[in-house]
Design a protein around this motif. Structure first.
Motif, PDB file in Angstrom:
ATOM      1  N   LYS A 256     -38.524  27.737  16.566  1.00 43.24           N
ATOM      2  CA  LYS A 256     -38.420  28.981  17.337  1.00 43.24           C
ATOM      3  C   LYS A 256     -38.480  30.237  16.472  1.00 43.24           C
ATOM      4  CE  LYS A 256     -37.562  26.476  21.024  1.00 43.24           C
ATOM      5  NZ  LYS A 256     -38.601  26.299  22.078  1.00 43.24           N
ATOM      6  N   SER A 257     -38.356  30.095  15.172  1.00 50.40           N
ATOM      7  CA  SER A 257     -38.327  31.262  14.294  1.00 50.40           C
ATOM      8  C   SER A 257     -39.706  31.921  14.212  1.00 50.40           C
ATOM      9  CB  SER A 257     -37.865  30.838  12.902  1.00 50.40           C
ATOM     10  OG  SER A 257     -37.986  31.909  11.982  1.00 50.40           O
ATOM     11  N   LYS A 258     -39.734  33.157  13.773  1.00 52.13           N
ATOM     12  CA  LYS A 258     -40.987  33.887  13.588  1.00 52.13           C
ATOM     13  C   LYS A 258     -41.411  33.926  12.119  1.00 52.13           C
ATOM     14  CE  LYS A 258     -41.284  34.922  17.941  1.00 52.13           C
ATOM     15  NZ  LYS A 258     -42.313  34.260  18.778  1.00 52.13           N
ATOM     16  N   ARG A 259     -40.688  33.204  11.249  1.00 47.33           N
ATOM     17  CA  ARG A 259     -41.051  33.203   9.832  1.00 47.33           C
ATOM     18  C   ARG A 259     -42.392  32.494   9.617  1.00 47.33           C
ATOM     19  NH1 ARG A 259     -35.438  32.136   9.766  1.00 47.33           N
ATOM     20  NH2 ARG A 259     -35.820  29.873   9.769  1.00 47.33           N
ATOM     21  N   ARG A 260     -43.041  32.820   8.522  1.00 47.48           N
ATOM     22  CA  ARG A 260     -44.282  32.117   8.175  1.00 47.48           C
ATOM     23  C   ARG A 260     -43.952  30.681   7.799  1.00 47.48           C
ATOM     24  NH1 ARG A 260     -47.916  35.418   4.071  1.00 47.48           N
ATOM     25  NH2 ARG A 260     -49.352  33.738   4.647  1.00 47.48           N
ATOM     26  N   PHE A 261     -44.825  29.773   8.173  1.00 51.55           N
ATOM     27  CA  PHE A 261     -44.534  28.340   8.110  1.00 51.55           C
ATOM     28  C   PHE A 261     -45.682  27.615   7.417  1.00 51.55           C
ATOM     29  CE2 PHE A 261     -44.037  24.039   9.456  1.00 51.55           C
ATOM     30  CZ  PHE A 261     -42.720  23.852   9.867  1.00 51.55           C
ATOM     31  N   ASP A 262     -45.327  26.817   6.405  1.00 50.60           N
ATOM     32  CA  ASP A 262     -46.313  26.033   5.658  1.00 50.60           C
ATOM     33  C   ASP A 262     -46.088  24.550   5.947  1.00 50.60           C
ATOM     34  OD1 ASP A 262     -48.295  25.287   3.842  1.00 50.60           O
ATOM     35  OD2 ASP A 262     -46.881  25.158   2.192  1.00 50.60           O
ATOM     36  N   ALA A 263     -47.028  23.918   6.629  1.00 53.31           N
ATOM     37  CA  ALA A 263     -46.934  22.496   6.954  1.00 53.31           C
ATOM     38  C   ALA A 263     -47.821  21.705   5.995  1.00 53.31           C
ATOM     39  CB  ALA A 263     -47.355  22.254   8.396  1.00 53.31           C
ATOM     40  N   MET A 264     -47.236  20.675   5.394  1.00 56.13           N
ATOM     41  CA  MET A 264     -47.966  19.828   4.442  1.00 56.13           C
ATOM     42  C   MET A 264     -47.823  18.380   4.885  1.00 56.13           C
ATOM     43  SD  MET A 264     -46.519  21.640   0.961  1.00 56.13           S
ATOM     44  CE  MET A 264     -44.854  21.755   1.649  1.00 56.13           C
ATOM     45  N   GLU A 265     -48.950  17.719   5.090  1.00 56.95           N
ATOM     46  CA  GLU A 265     -48.905  16.325   5.541  1.00 56.95           C
ATOM     47  C   GLU A 265     -49.590  15.429   4.511  1.00 56.95           C
ATOM     48  OE1 GLU A 265     -49.455  15.569   9.709  1.00 56.95           O
ATOM     49  OE2 GLU A 265     -50.735  13.818   9.294  1.00 56.95           O
ATOM     50  N   PHE A 266     -48.933  14.320   4.184  1.00 57.28           N
ATOM     51  CA  PHE A 266     -49.444  13.360   3.205  1.00 57.28           C
ATOM     52  C   PHE A 266     -49.591  12.007   3.898  1.00 57.28           C
ATOM     53  CE2 PHE A 266     -46.713  16.518   1.289  1.00 57.28           C
ATOM     54  CZ  PHE A 266     -47.449  16.989   0.211  1.00 57.28           C
ATOM     55  N   GLN A 267     -50.808  11.503   3.966  1.00 58.15           N
ATOM     56  CA  GLN A 267     -51.069  10.231   4.636  1.00 58.15           C
ATOM     57  C   GLN A 267     -51.436   9.180   3.582  1.00 58.15           C
ATOM     58  OE1 GLN A 267     -54.209  11.142   7.410  1.00 58.15           O
ATOM     59  NE2 GLN A 267     -53.043  12.779   8.394  1.00 58.15           N
ATOM     60  N   PHE A 268     -50.633   8.105   3.534  1.00 52.70           N
ATOM     61  CA  PHE A 268     -50.832   7.059   2.529  1.00 52.70           C
ATOM     62  C   PHE A 268     -51.270   5.755   3.192  1.00 52.70           C
ATOM     63  CE2 PHE A 268     -47.651   9.919   0.610  1.00 52.70           C
ATOM     64  CZ  PHE A 268     -48.305  10.228  -0.579  1.00 52.70           C
ATOM     65  N   GLN A 269     -52.073   4.992   2.454  1.00 52.34           N
ATOM     66  CA  GLN A 269     -52.560   3.716   2.977  1.00 52.34           C
ATOM     67  C   GLN A 269     -51.479   2.641   2.921  1.00 52.34           C
ATOM     68  OE1 GLN A 269     -56.061   2.997   0.574  1.00 52.34           O
ATOM     69  NE2 GLN A 269     -57.387   4.175   1.934  1.00 52.34           N
ATOM     70  N   ASP A 270     -50.658   2.668   1.883  1.00 56.34           N
ATOM     71  CA  ASP A 270     -49.620   1.651   1.712  1.00 56.34           C
ATOM     72  C   ASP A 270     -48.386   2.325   1.134  1.00 56.34           C
ATOM     73  OD1 ASP A 270     -48.011  -0.501   1.215  1.00 56.34           O
ATOM     74  OD2 ASP A 270     -49.531  -1.698   0.185  1.00 56.34           O
ATOM     75  N   LEU A 271     -47.582   2.897   2.023  1.00 57.21           N
ATOM     76  CA  LEU A 271     -46.411   3.666   1.589  1.00 57.21           C
ATOM     77  C   LEU A 271     -45.393   2.778   0.889  1.00 57.21           C
ATOM     78  CD1 LEU A 271     -45.057   6.468   1.612  1.00 57.21           C
ATOM     79  CD2 LEU A 271     -43.939   5.796   3.743  1.00 57.21           C
ATOM     80  N   ASP A 272     -45.175   1.556   1.400  1.00 61.07           N
ATOM     81  CA  ASP A 272     -44.199   0.648   0.780  1.00 61.07           C
ATOM     82  C   ASP A 272     -44.562   0.358  -0.664  1.00 61.07           C
ATOM     83  OD1 ASP A 272     -42.750   0.572   3.070  1.00 61.07           O
ATOM     84  OD2 ASP A 272     -43.354  -1.447   3.680  1.00 61.07           O
ATOM     85  N   SER A 273     -45.841   0.111  -0.906  1.00 60.51           N
ATOM     86  CA  SER A 273     -46.292  -0.174  -2.267  1.00 60.51           C
ATOM     87  C   SER A 273     -46.108   1.038  -3.170  1.00 60.51           C
ATOM     88  CB  SER A 273     -47.768  -0.593  -2.250  1.00 60.51           C
ATOM     89  OG  SER A 273     -48.254  -0.799  -3.562  1.00 60.51           O
ATOM     90  N   LEU A 274     -46.377   2.223  -2.642  1.00 59.23           N
ATOM     91  CA  LEU A 274     -46.210   3.441  -3.438  1.00 59.23           C
ATOM     92  C   LEU A 274     -44.743   3.639  -3.801  1.00 59.23           C
ATOM     93  CD1 LEU A 274     -47.320   6.040  -4.674  1.00 59.23           C
ATOM     94  CD2 LEU A 274     -47.032   7.137  -2.433  1.00 59.23           C
ATOM     95  N   VAL A 275     -43.841   3.434  -2.854  1.00 59.46           N
ATOM     96  CA  VAL A 275     -42.400   3.573  -3.129  1.00 59.46           C
ATOM     97  C   VAL A 275     -41.972   2.579  -4.205  1.00 59.46           C
ATOM     98  CG1 VAL A 275     -40.094   3.214  -2.147  1.00 59.46           C
ATOM     99  CG2 VAL A 275     -41.792   4.556  -0.894  1.00 59.46           C
ATOM    100  N   ASP A 276     -42.439   1.341  -4.110  1.00 61.03           N
ATOM    101  CA  ASP A 276     -42.109   0.334  -5.120  1.00 61.03           C
ATOM    102  C   ASP A 276     -42.616   0.749  -6.491  1.00 61.03           C
ATOM    103  OD1 ASP A 276     -40.786  -1.294  -3.346  1.00 61.03           O
ATOM    104  OD2 ASP A 276     -42.509  -2.584  -2.939  1.00 61.03           O
TER     105      ASP A 276
END
Length: 282
Positions: A256-276
């Motif tokens: 609801k705020s009027k502040r400027r907003f920066d959205a960053m999305e990261f899509q990974f093929q295998d998140l579990d493997s990356l975390v490991d």
């Protein structure tokens, strides 16, 4: 022309293109946790025996033996800071993330004591069992700042981070609502002052000084921005018509705020493997 209120950037892992960045991300993720390790070890150091035996190191199992949900949270917070520092935000590339706030995850430090005791006694430990999940930290996930030529803080960017195996609408809504309710003086500023005061380096002390000024008066005039780092282990099924899970042209309705907003999305093929790979040496 007025600058856009909302911007969305999407990073998608495609084939083997991510491989060259993997080692750099591992190093960055581990460095981000160094302060937490310092806090865990504080009071246990023996100058004659600096933890040469991993069994004597209270931080030896940090964070590898923590639950995957916690590790995903760490990854989300790290990606938020990394993206802003390396790729900028709102058209500016001079943002600074002076430190990460992992050291304040007290519930997991208490959990780590229990884990270390189990392992010392030869008991089994399954880090990803549901019973091993612990609540995340409250407050800001990360903070970034811009400073002017005199070292005064001119902009503060409050960052919320989410990292999920699959995109979740309720989690997305919660993140936007939390950012919307943000204050001019983010709670993480006090935590950063506490953290950086433990270090004697010139850079750390300079940040303490400017953060103290911001905390007392500077927050009144500094420009406040919001940012969301949304990391997921899946991509939209029809990327030709939908490139992201996050809204493309305006913040979610729960913001609801009027502040400027920066959205960053990261899509990974295998998140579990990356975390490991990042946190468990997998």
């Amino acid at each position: 022309t007025a600058p856009p209120r909302y911007e969305l950037r999407v990073w998608r892992e495609v084939g083997t293109q991510f491989a060259p960045l993997r080692d750099e991300l591992i190093a960055y993720a581990q460095e981000a946790l160094d302060d937490a390790r310092v806090r865990i070890r504080k009071g246990f150091e023996d100058s004659l025996s600096p933890f040469s035996d991993p069994a004597d190191d209270p931080a030896a199992n940090y964070p590898a033996m923590l639950n995957r949900i916690t590790l995903q949270g760490y990854l989300g917070e790290t990606l938020a800071g990394l993206a802003v520092e390396h790729f900028g935000a709102f058209g500016k590339r001079d943002w600074h993330v002076p430190a990460y706030l992992f050291r304040f995850h007290d519930t997991e430090f208490q959990h780590l004591d229990l884990i270390n005791e189990r392992l010392l006694m030869g008991e089994a430990h399954d880090p990803d069992a549901v019973a091993e999940r612990r609540p995340g930290r409250t407050g800001d996930d990360a903070l970034a700042f811009r400073i002017d030529a005199t070292g005064t803080i001119t902009h503060v960017l409050s960052l919320e981070a989410k990292c999920l195996s699959r995109s979740n609408t309720a989690t997305m809504e919660d993140a936007h609502a939390k950012l919307s309710a943000g204050y001019r003086r983010p709670s993480g500023v006090r935590e950063l002052i506490t953290l950086l005061s433990d270090y004697e380096s010139k850079e750390a002390q300079e940040w303490v000084e400017r953060l103290l000024k911001f905390y007392s008066e500077g927050f009144r005039t500094a420009k406040h921005r919001d940012g969301l780092a949304y990391a997921v282990g899946n991509s939209p099924k029809v990327p030709t018509t939908r490139v992201s899970w996050l809204p493309t042209d305006r913040p979610h309705a729960h913001y609801k705020s009027k502040r400027r907003f920066d959205a960053m999305e990261f899509q990974f093929q295998d998140l579990d493997s990356l975390v490991d790979t990042l946190y468990r040496g997998g």
